[in-house]
Each structure stands twice: as structure tokens, then as C-alpha cells.
Design an enzyme around this catalytic site. Structure first.
Site, PDB file in Angstrom:
ATOM      1  N   SER A  92       3.467  68.437  10.257  1.00  0.00           N
ATOM      2  CA  SER A  92       3.482  67.833   8.916  1.00  0.00           C
ATOM      3  C   SER A  92       4.857  67.365   8.452  1.00  0.00           C
ATOM      4  O   SER A  92       4.946  66.714   7.420  1.00  0.00           O
ATOM      5  CB  SER A  92       2.930  68.814   7.894  1.00  0.00           C
ATOM      6  OG  SER A  92       1.533  68.780   7.964  1.00  0.00           O
ATOM      7  N   LYS A 123       5.077  63.791   7.787  1.00  0.00           N
ATOM      8  CA  LYS A 123       4.585  63.194   6.531  1.00  0.00           C
ATOM      9  C   LYS A 123       5.727  62.688   5.654  1.00  0.00           C
ATOM     10  O   LYS A 123       5.544  61.770   4.859  1.00  0.00           O
ATOM     11  CB  LYS A 123       3.739  64.222   5.763  1.00  0.00           C
ATOM     12  CG  LYS A 123       2.452  64.635   6.495  1.00  0.00           C
ATOM     13  CD  LYS A 123       1.784  65.820   5.814  1.00  0.00           C
ATOM     14  CE  LYS A 123       0.512  66.262   6.546  1.00  0.00           C
ATOM     15  NZ  LYS A 123      -0.045  67.511   6.034  1.00  0.00           N
ATOM     16  N   TYR A 129      -2.370  59.269  12.750  1.00  0.00           N
ATOM     17  CA  TYR A 129      -1.992  60.555  12.143  1.00  0.00           C
ATOM     18  C   TYR A 129      -1.791  61.636  13.220  1.00  0.00           C
ATOM     19  O   TYR A 129      -0.810  62.377  13.199  1.00  0.00           O
ATOM     20  CB  TYR A 129      -3.061  60.965  11.126  1.00  0.00           C
ATOM     21  CG  TYR A 129      -2.829  62.329  10.524  1.00  0.00           C
ATOM     22  CD1 TYR A 129      -1.879  62.512   9.516  1.00  0.00           C
ATOM     23  CD2 TYR A 129      -3.537  63.445  10.969  1.00  0.00           C
ATOM     24  CE1 TYR A 129      -1.653  63.778   8.969  1.00  0.00           C
ATOM     25  CE2 TYR A 129      -3.317  64.708  10.426  1.00  0.00           C
ATOM     26  CZ  TYR A 129      -2.375  64.860   9.428  1.00  0.00           C
ATOM     27  OH  TYR A 129      -2.147  66.108   8.895  1.00  0.00           O
ATOM     28  N   TYR A 155       2.872  73.291   0.625  1.00  0.00           N
ATOM     29  CA  TYR A 155       1.476  73.537   0.257  1.00  0.00           C
ATOM     30  C   TYR A 155       1.341  74.554  -0.871  1.00  0.00           C
ATOM     31  O   TYR A 155       2.064  74.514  -1.845  1.00  0.00           O
ATOM     32  CB  TYR A 155       0.665  73.976   1.485  1.00  0.00           C
ATOM     33  CG  TYR A 155       0.880  73.110   2.674  1.00  0.00           C
ATOM     34  CD1 TYR A 155       0.597  71.750   2.594  1.00  0.00           C
ATOM     35  CD2 TYR A 155       1.396  73.606   3.859  1.00  0.00           C
ATOM     36  CE1 TYR A 155       0.790  70.928   3.684  1.00  0.00           C
ATOM     37  CE2 TYR A 155       1.595  72.786   4.948  1.00  0.00           C
ATOM     38  CZ  TYR A 155       1.294  71.446   4.850  1.00  0.00           C
ATOM     39  OH  TYR A 155       1.494  70.652   5.905  1.00  0.00           O
ATOM     40  N   VAL A 197       2.989  72.959  10.811  1.00  0.00           N
ATOM     41  CA  VAL A 197       2.393  74.111  11.492  1.00  0.00           C
ATOM     42  C   VAL A 197       2.931  74.319  12.923  1.00  0.00           C
ATOM     43  O   VAL A 197       2.585  75.287  13.579  1.00  0.00           O
ATOM     44  CB  VAL A 197       0.837  74.073  11.508  1.00  0.00           C
ATOM     45  CG1 VAL A 197       0.269  74.208  10.107  1.00  0.00           C
ATOM     46  CG2 VAL A 197       0.310  72.833  12.203  1.00  0.00           C
TER      47      VAL A 197
HETATM   48  N1  GLU Z   1      -1.537  68.132  12.206  1.00  0.00           N
HETATM   49  C1  GLU Z   1      -1.759  69.232  11.318  1.00  0.00           C
HETATM   50  C2  GLU Z   1      -3.119  69.089  10.666  1.00  0.00           C
HETATM   51  O1  GLU Z   1      -3.502  67.996  10.322  1.00  0.00           O
HETATM   52  C3  GLU Z   1      -0.675  69.237  10.304  1.00  0.00           C
HETATM   53  C4  GLU Z   1      -0.735  70.423   9.399  1.00  0.00           C
HETATM   54  C5  GLU Z   1       0.635  70.946   9.069  1.00  0.00           C
HETATM   55  O2  GLU Z   1       1.593  70.817   9.822  1.00  0.00           O
HETATM   56  O3  GLU Z   1       0.759  71.520   7.990  1.00  0.00           O
HETATM   57  O4  GLU Z   1      -3.824  70.043  10.487  1.00  0.00           O
END
Ligand code: GLU
Length: 303
Positions: free
Chosen positions: A63, A66, A188, A239, A257
Site C-alpha cells: 500500500s 498508493k 493495482y 488505516y 502489508v
Molecule cells: N495489496 C494489498 C491489498 O490490496 C494492499 C494492502 C496494504 O498494503 O495495506 O490487500
């Protein structure tokens, strides 16, 4: 203060937190990572780069990607993006579906999965080769011309990506996707599976500490846009534990993650920590501990 010995000291203490967390296993391609890895890097606006532990070992940025898709979309499209994605903390897990129904397909912020899918969708509309644009940006800013997607992780995430597919279809049903669900998901999954080290990420995030200026001195974001991206990282970057992260670390940060966290001290430096063992919200336990120690010991913070 001697930064190198500070980093070494933090590493020796924070890396022990690995024992209390769990590596992400809902993406099987990530489950094999050794939870005891630990690295930390600092890149300063003066051009210094230093690190400790596994700071040169590539890991899955997940993430943290992002942040980069958001800034590229904002650089190309300005504030229009904010009509399709909000900027409020969600208080819900990163892959939650519940708010989307109440809020009619407009994700709370660009750092939960739904929001990141909308940003990726916009980037796909704005750029013919959106993935190439992202990759060349990261390669240029990190100074690593070879960095790339780990295809096995991308494939593994695609095979187990039902929740992300559900989010994308749901938003499409509200008219909040411009491209096909398959195209958005493919991009993505590949962006999340890019492999970079702490050193690469600290360098690549430095434009946010430089108030929007890239490595070569050209402007990617206006100072105001850079301020806003940092603000959204502070309030939404980790989050449903963003409040605790702000309380302990006091910096804009974005976790993934894969166990990485990118954090920014505007005007001073960019930091990246990696420790794959996660807390239940999906944020690196050792990473938060290390950043907490760093800002406490240096007194460097935005507060
Ligand atoms: N590729 C992971 C997902 O879409 C990213 C989640 C993350 O890193 O928080 O679940």
C-alpha cells in the site's frame, strides 16, 4: 546527535517486536517472508542517505504504492480527483466494504483499498502507459533503474483478490470507475507488488519532504499539494490505527502489508522502516516502534 548510531540502536531494540506480530498471509506470495527482517533508512533533503539492518533488501511495497499513484494523479489532474474520493479517516480496515454502500461508492480516502482503486482508475484514464509512468517515476526518484514488480506476488494477489474485485465492482455499480474492473485491478496488483528497499523508498518519498520538488529539482506538486498529501498520510495512512500512529510517531506515514512504512518529516528528511510482522490492522509492529523511538529521541516531528 550521531544519526548512524541512533539508527543502529533503534534497530537493536525495535526488531525484537517481530515476535509479537504476524506476517501477512492472505496474499500467499507474502507469507514466506522472514518476520525477523528489519531495516531502516533515512534520506535527508541535503542529500545524505543512511540506514541500518536490512535497509538495502527489496520487499513488497504494497500500500505504500498508493502514495505514488495519488501524487501522480494529482500532478496530472489537480483537485478534480477529490470529487471521486474523500479525505477523511475511515476508522475501518483497509479492505472494508461497509462504508462504500452508505457513501454511494465514494471511498473515504485514497489510502484504503477502495480509494486507491479509484486513484489508479484515474491514472489509467490520464496516462496511456500508467504503469510505465509510475515505474519510471520510482526508478528516477530512487536512482534504481532496475526496480520492478515481483510477478509472483502480483499473480498471487490477483488469484486471491476477491475482496478488491468486490470493491471495484461495487464502485463501478455507482459509476465511480472509468475503466474496466479488470484493467484497474491488474494495475493495482502490479503496483502493490513492486519490490523496493528501505533506501529506495526513502529516496523516492523525499519529494514530499522537499515540498513537492523532485530529485532533479523539477516540481511534481505545488507546496500546497505536498502539504495536503502529507496531511492525508498523517490522518489516513495507517488505516484504522491512524490515530495511534499520529499519537506515537507524530508524522505523515503510509504503511503496507509487506511490512514497510514510509514517513516524512517535511523540510528535513524521509524515512522508511521495514519489519514484516504486522499488528492486526496490517501495520508493521517493529516499524511503528522504530519511528516512535526516532521522533522521540531526535525531537523531529511536525508537532
Ligand atoms: N495489496 C494489498 C491489498 O490490496 C494492499 C494492502 C496494504 O498494503 O495495506 O490487500
Amino acid at each position: 546527535m550521531h544519526l548512524q548510531s541512533l539508527l543502529d540502536d533503534i534497530a537493536s531494540k525495535s526488531s525484537a517486536l517481530a515476535a509479537k506480530g504476524k506476517v501477512a498471509d492472505y496474499i500467499p506470495g507474502l507469507a514466506q517472508v522472514d518476520p525477523n527482517r528489519f531495516g531502516m533508512a533515512v534520506a535527508t533533503v541535503e542529500g545524505e542517505l543512511l540506514g541500518t539492518g536490512d535497509w538495502l533488501v527489496p520487499f513488497s511495497i504494497q500500500s505504500i504504492s498508493k502514495v505514488f499513484t495519488l501524487v501522480l494523479a494529482l500532478a496530472l489532474d489537480g483537485d478534480k480527483l477529490w470529487s471521486r474520493v474523500g479525505r477523511e479517516p475511515s476508522g475501518d480496515p483497509f479492505n472494508s466494504l461497509v462504508q462504500l454502500e452508505h457513501e454511494r461508492g465514494i471511498p473515504r480516502n485514497p489510502f484504503i483499498n477502495a480509494g486507491a482503486l479509484v486513484v489508479t482508475d484515474r491514472l489509467l484514464s490520464l496516462e496511456e502507459d500508467a504503469f510505465g509512468t509510475l515505474l519510471s517515476f520510482l526508478r528516477h526518484e530512487s536512482g534504481q533503474p532496475d526496480l520492478d514488480t515481483d510477478q509472483e506476488v502480483a499473480r498471487s494477489e490477483a488469484e486471491h483478490g476477491h475482496r478488491n474485485a468486490a470493491l471495484a465492482h461495487f464502485m463501478a455499480s455507482f459509476g465511480n470507475l472509468e475503466n474496466s474492473v479488470d484493467r484497474v485491478l491488474d494495475h493495482y496488483f502490479r503496483q502493490c507488488a513492486i519490490a523496493m528497499s528501505c533506501a529506495d523508498l526513502a529516496e523516492a518519498g523525499l519529494f514530499l519532504a522537499r515540498h513537492g520538488l523532485r530529485r532533479d529539482g523539477s516540481r511534481l506538486l505545488s507546496p500546497s499539494q505536498a502539504k495536503r498529501v502529507n496531511a492525508v498520510m498523517l490522518t489516513c495512512g495507517t488505516y484504522d490505527t491512524a490515530g495511534d500512529f499520529a499519537f506515537r510517531v507524530g508524522l505523515p506515514g503510509k504503511s503496507g502489508v509487506g511490512g514497510g512504512i514510509l514517513a516524512i518529516i517535511p523540510g528535513r528528511c524521509s524515512l522508511c522502516v521495514w519489519g514484516p510482522a504486522l499488528d492486526p490492522s496490517g501495520t508493521s509492529l517493529a516499524g511503528v516502534d522504530a519511528l516512535d523511538r526516532f521522533t522521540t529521541l531526535t525531537g523531529w516531528s511536525v508537532f
